[in-house]
Design an enzyme around this catalytic site. Structure first.
Site, PDB file in Angstrom:
ATOM      1  N   PRO A  61       0.997   4.178  -1.812  1.00 14.33           N
ATOM      2  CG  PRO A  61       2.514   4.414  -3.541  1.00 14.33           C
ATOM      3  CD  PRO A  61       1.550   3.448  -2.953  1.00 14.33           C
ATOM      4  CD  GLU A  62      -3.139   6.443   1.939  1.00 18.31           C
ATOM      5  OE1 GLU A  62      -3.632   7.432   2.527  1.00 18.31           O
ATOM      6  OE2 GLU A  62      -3.223   5.286   2.396  1.00 18.31           O
ATOM      7  CE  LYS A  78      -5.226   7.574  -2.619  1.00 17.14           C
ATOM      8  NZ  LYS A  78      -5.806   6.231  -2.420  1.00 17.14           N
TER       9      LYS A  78
END
Length: 424
Positions: free
Chosen positions: A24-25, A76
């Protein structure tokens, strides 16, 4: 559980590690906040927050008879805000041990974190933090993390070592990068600097590959060379970003220099617009339940795409690119993927070559395998068996003359009689 988000025109799925090959970014964490804000809109939560026994993250010391949950993202990181709903009983102080002030819980998703709102009897297996609704039947908002690399911090703050968000703090993000170009970190390759969250908060492995590919920038050129000359303000922010070169058309050296110096492109602007493209994809191609990644895969131009090159940078992270890697590329870094493809091609070539020969390829291969697989012990045994035979033959040949000498030296019967008579 899913909800329709009319403002963005797509169906929101439970946020998940949408594509199995990437972490996940920034865009994924922002989609997580959209999901939480939609499914928790108007929902009242109650009671304590339950942590799983196996999680090493801290307890969340928040208990309230009625509270609401909202979410926000920054690069993030994701922040959940737990806000108590004040009532007349609460003002009179009849409830003891109940939270009366909002609490902020900050999440980092690691490699596999996501949020999911389900029925109480459908809680995912790896739900490590659970928020229970007040309704009946009860529902649960869970932070699910299969690999347990994610974390949460109650009463925390945005991490101070992280810079402004590339998507939603664009102006301060540009100022932060341009004003620090003299720092030693910008001596490093641009592909490695793009993962430095102090300056590029929200950019990850797949985003850096897509950004550099679209601008035709080699991944291992010095970051300062790429970024110097850019202004703190983006005067062309509303212009359409420069896309990748047309396939089959060679870029001149003069054009390449312009790209590197930022005259024909703006890397900082691409760090802002490319993540927003992923956000605009929304949940349409990101359905964990149906495992449909077609939308995201169709969007990718470079990352993990066939025909692209890949090597490990100095930090051990794989970077995907096309063309020359640049002067700062690791000398001995090789991609396992490239090795594997090369090996397969060599095998195909060998087979084709054998196919044109007179003998059948299978029989030829069997003969070679048989010869190759002859045990060493069998050879040694044959040598030992052959050895004594040779030695026996040589012994016979060598012993023959010695026997003759002995026989010649032995006296005959006649000579013995003569010697006896003489003695008498």
């Amino acid at each position: 559980m899913r909800g329709v988000f009319p403002g963005l025109g797509f169906v929101l799925q439970p946020f998940h590690l949408f594509h199995p090959q990437k972490m996940p970014e920034g865009p994924e964490l922002h989609l997580a906040t959209l999901y939480v804000n939609k499914v928790c809109d108007g929902v009242v939560f109650t009671g304590p927050i339950i942590k799983s026994e196996v999680s090493k993250c801290p307890e969340v010391p928040f208990t309230c008879e009625a509270y609401r949950i909202t979410a926000a993202s920054r690069g993030k990181e994701v922040k959940l805000t737990l806000t108590p709903i004040k009532s007349d009983d609460h003002k009179k102080g009849t409830s003891t041990g109940q939270a009366d002030q909002p609490m902020e819980v900050f999440f980092r998703f690691g490699m596999s974190g996501y949020f999911s709102l389900t029925a109480e009897d459908e809680i995912p297996k790896h739900a490590h933090l659970r928020f229970y609704t007040k309704e009946k039947p009860c529902r649960v908002l869970s932070f699910v993390d299969t690999r347990r690399f994610g974390s949460w911090h109650p009463n925390g703050t945005w991490q101070p070592e992280r810079g402004p968000c590339v998507m939603f703090e664009y102006k301060t993000f540009r100022e932060n990068v341009v004003s620090h170009l003299s720092d030693r970190v910008f001596d490093r390759p641009i592909c490695e600097v793009l993962l430095n969250q102090k300056y590029f908060n929200g950019i990850g492995n797949y985003l850096r590959a897509e950004i550099l590919y679209r601008l035709n920038i080699p991944p291992f050129v010095p970051a300062r060379t790429v970024l110097e000359g850019l202004e703190t303000e983006d005067y062309c922010e509303n212009e359409k970003p420069v896309n990748k070169p047309i396939a089959g058309k060679k870029t001149s050296d003069k054009a390449k220099k312009k790209v590197v110096k930022g005259e024909a492109s703006d890397l900082l602007r691409m760090c802002h617009t490319v993540p927003l493209e992923v956000v605009n994809l929304g949940g349409k191609g990101y359905s964990p339940a149906k495992a449909d990644y077609s939308g995201f895969v169709a969007w990718l131009q470079c990352y993990s795409v066939d025909g692209m090159k890949s090597v490990q940078d100095h930090n051990g992270r794989t970077i995907w690119f096309k063309g020359d890697p640049g002067p700062l590329a690791p000398k001995e870094s090789k991609s396992p993927r490239v090795k594997r493809l090369k090996k397969e091609n060599d095998q195909d070539h060998t087979y084709k070559k054998k196919k044109g020969a007179k003998s059948h390829p299978e029989s030829t291969m069997k003969k070679k395998v048989t010869k190759k697989e002859t045990p060493k012990k069998a050879k040694d045994e044959r040598q030992r068996e052959a050895g004594p035979k040779r030695r026996t033959k040589m012994t016979r040949e060598a012993s023959t003359p010695r026997t003759r000498k002995r026989r010649e030296a032995e006296p005959t019967a006649g000579s013995l009689r003569r010697s006896r008579r003489i003695a008498k």
